[in-house]
Design an enzyme around this catalytic site. Structure first.
Site, PDB file in Angstrom:
ATOM      1  CG  ASP A  26      -0.664   4.415   6.751  1.00  0.00           C
ATOM      2  OD1 ASP A  26      -1.222   3.851   5.796  1.00  0.00           O
ATOM      3  OD2 ASP A  26       0.253   3.884   7.414  1.00  0.00           O
TER       4      ASP A  26
ATOM      5  CD1 TRP B  57      -2.189  -3.652   4.072  1.00  0.00           C
ATOM      6  CD2 TRP B  57      -1.470  -4.890   5.779  1.00  0.00           C
ATOM      7  NE1 TRP B  57      -2.284  -2.891   5.213  1.00  0.00           N
ATOM      8  CE2 TRP B  57      -1.848  -3.631   6.278  1.00  0.00           C
ATOM      9  CE3 TRP B  57      -0.972  -5.846   6.678  1.00  0.00           C
ATOM     10  CZ2 TRP B  57      -1.744  -3.283   7.631  1.00  0.00           C
ATOM     11  CZ3 TRP B  57      -0.879  -5.498   8.019  1.00  0.00           C
ATOM     12  CH2 TRP B  57      -1.259  -4.241   8.483  1.00  0.00           C
TER      13      TRP B  57
ATOM     14  N   GLY C  52       0.784  -1.238   0.000  1.00  0.00           N
ATOM     15  CA  GLY C  52       0.000   0.000   0.000  1.00  0.00           C
ATOM     16  C   GLY C  52       0.808   1.276   0.000  1.00  0.00           C
TER      17      GLY C  52
HETATM   18 CA    CA Z   1      -0.770   1.741   5.034  1.00  0.00          CA
END
Ligand code: CA
Length: 587
Positions: free
Chosen positions: A320, A251, A191
């Site tokens: 994030d 992920w 990412g």
């Molecule tokens: Ca990330």
């Protein structure tokens, strides 16, 4: 021909009786079969709850090491695996894409597989692996060069090996694969490199691709080698061509809810981090700049890869706050079928199992700055002045206004899985109390290069602790107890019917807590920081607990001021197995 028959005969002789095969029923009933662990999450609903109660609050003081297993070599780094247990063997994965088969009774190695990794792999956040999957006569795991490997579980020989994505573009793979109805289902990592999050399903026997589902709007899915449907609606929530490198890495893998026949995957941060490049407006203008389905939980039909529902935790994400954290299926005290998930953004969400619809959200860390709450529709109530500034507004155009945001980008909770106790009805959530200075910068996409457009420094919020293990009542969001830990918590949690909650800390201790009070009932120093996932199982009438030790993961690499605070911690790589000896079980 003769040679082939001879090989088959030899292998039949070597395995004695017909070889045990992990079946769909084994996966379905994993939580209740206490002599084996064949799923990530100790059961498909990811509750990490064991019905075993041989080990309990009174006798846990008698838990002693049975054996320990070193991963060896110079390749130490973070060890985040969850062990699997089947047919007298424990299987673990290790850093740098290694897999080990270990004799369950003695701790002796049966075989080891080391993936040959190419130069130039791009793991963002340490060279970890979080576990394998097991089905039929094979064991499966993902590698740092974004491949999925199937091995014969008896010999470790490669059955097949397939490419998930191009590692040169920043893709990698670290999550445990998921097995459903004969399919091996994987996400992807990367990412921070402008990759596109995707879920892929393969035939477990052959490795042939069955379907793919990108999770960023505008990209096409495939089914049986042909285009199926577009994800979302092109440019509905993304400006221009930004969706082409839009992030949303899947992920942490996913789970399967058999009651609704739904795969549930999370999608990471939209790319780049600089949100002004993805949404020039404000989030109160509807969903035009939400950047679907990044920072979301997504329900997917396992038969064809079609999206059934989504819930976006952080629209137009800019800190994030990946939306990948595990979604745990459970039944609440009133008998409602629910999902719970503790997001990077600091809120603990309850969703409806049927359609993923929002039910409630409550903070599980203190001092959340970016939103004042979540409204009745499930949308954050943003604190607009806590959005990192637009560099285009700066005099030199190079650095936007710096804000202090909490939680920090490593999250109120990161990858480390929480547990749900069917005994107490509470969740046990490994969280961290930290914030960050964060600012935006200009950025343009370049294949294989970091695609952030942001700078940051993680900072502790409190002098005396960062880590915080919390018991949370999902019906009310109430925090029933809290255990404060000096270093950030980065290990998984497990609950048992014996009234125990297990986890480990970076200081090296594996700890057993009283599930009702949070009192520490037992601990053991393993010699390196713990960032792995505890499991428990029964063997010959005795209860065992296993947990890997080996400090690493994202904190030492990305932790800013926190990383400096914990840089005294030693690396390692040792799987520890404890048992309650039969003669001490009644004490
Ligand atoms: Ca990330």
């Amino acid at each position: 021909m003769n040679r082939f028959i001879a090989v088959v005969a030899a292998s039949v002789l070597a395995s004695g009786m017909a070889q045990a095969q992990v079946t769909e029923d084994d996966l379905k009933n994993d939580q209740s079969i206490t002599t084996q662990i064949v799923t990530n999450g100790m059961g498909r609903h990811l509750q990490r709850y064991s019905p075993l109660d041989i080990l309990n609050k009174d006798n846990v003081k008698n838990l002693v090491p049975a054996w320990a297993f070193s991963l060896g070599g110079e390749k130490q780094r973070g060890q985040e695996t969850q062990p699997l247990v089947y047919d007298g063997v424990m299987y673990i994965t290790g850093s740098y894409s290694r897999l080990y088969a270990i004799d369950l009774a003695t701790g002796a190695e049966l075989w080891q597989y080391d993936a040959r990794l190419p130069e130039g792999i791009l793991p963002c956040c340490d060279v970890v692996n979080r576990g394998a999957a097991i089905y039929g006569d094979k064991i499966y795991f993902g590698t740092l060069d974004a491949r999925i490997v199937a091995l014969d579980r008896k010999t470790g020989d490669v059955a097949w090996r397939k490419k998930i994505a191009d590692y040169k573009a920043g893709y990698s793979y670290t999550a445990a694969p998921l097995i459903v109805n004969g399919l091996v289902i994987t996400g992807n990592s990367g990412g921070e490199f402008g990759v596109v999050g995707e879920v892929q399903a393969r035939d477990a026997e052959t490795g042939d691709l069955v379907w793919t589902r990108p999770v960023i709007e505008g990209h096409m899915g495939t089914l049986n080698g042909e285009e199926s449907t577009m994800t979302g609606t092109l440019n509905a929530t993304w400006p221009g061509d930004m969706w082409k490198t839009g992030g949303g890495a899947t992920w942490l893998g996913g789970s399967y809810d058999i009651d609704t026949d739904t795969l549930v995957f999370g999608a990471g941060n939209p790319a780049p981090w600089n949100s002004h490049l993805r949404n020039a407006g404000t989030p109160t203008e509807g969903n035009a700049g939400d950047n679907l389905y990044a920072a979301s939980r997504i329900g997917i039909d396992p038969a064809n890869g079609e999206i059934k529902w989504h819930y976006q935790t952080t629209p137009r994400e800019g800190w994030d706050y990946d939306g990948v954290n595990e979604v745990v299926a459970y039944t609440d005290r009133d008998g409602n079928k629910r999902y719970a998930t503790a997001d990077r953004n600091g809120f603990f969400y309850v969703l409806n199992r049927e359609d993923g619809a929002f039910v409630s959200a409550t903070p599980f860390v203190k001092d959340i700055t970016w939103a004042s709450g979540i409204d009745d529709s499930g949308r954050p109530i943003y604190n607009e002045d806590n959005r990192p500034g637009n560099p285009a507004d700066a005099a030199d155009g190079k650095k936007g206004d710096v804000v202090f945001a909490s939680p920090g980008f490593l999250g109120g909770k990161n990858w480390m899985p929480m547990a749900f106790s069917q005994k107490t009805g509470n969740f046990y959530v490994p969280s961290n109390e930290w914030g960050m200075d964060i600012w935006n910068e200009p950025i343009s996409y370049k294949k294989g290069a970091a695609y952030l457009g942001a700078g940051f420094t993680i900072k502790p919020n409190y002098e005396d602790h960062i880590g915080s293990l919390k018991a949370i009542d999902p019906d009310t969001g109430e925090i029933k107890w809290e255990y404060k830990n000096n270093a950030p918590l980065w290990a998984g949690v497990m609950a048992t019917a014996g009234g125990l909650v297990f986890t480990g800390n970076p200081e090296g201790e594996i700890i057993a807590f009283d599930d009702e009070t949070g009192e520490v009932l037992w601990s053991f120093q393993t010699g390196s920081g713990i960032v792995g996932q505890p499991v428990t199982y029964e063997l010959d009438g005795e209860q065992y607990v296993s947990l890997i030790s080996g400090w690493g993961g994202a904190v030492p690499l990305w932790g800013g001021e926190v990383a400096k605070k914990v840089n005294y911690l030693n690396q390692g790589g040792m799987l520890w197995t404890f048992k309650l000896p039969k003669q001490l079980a009644s004490n």
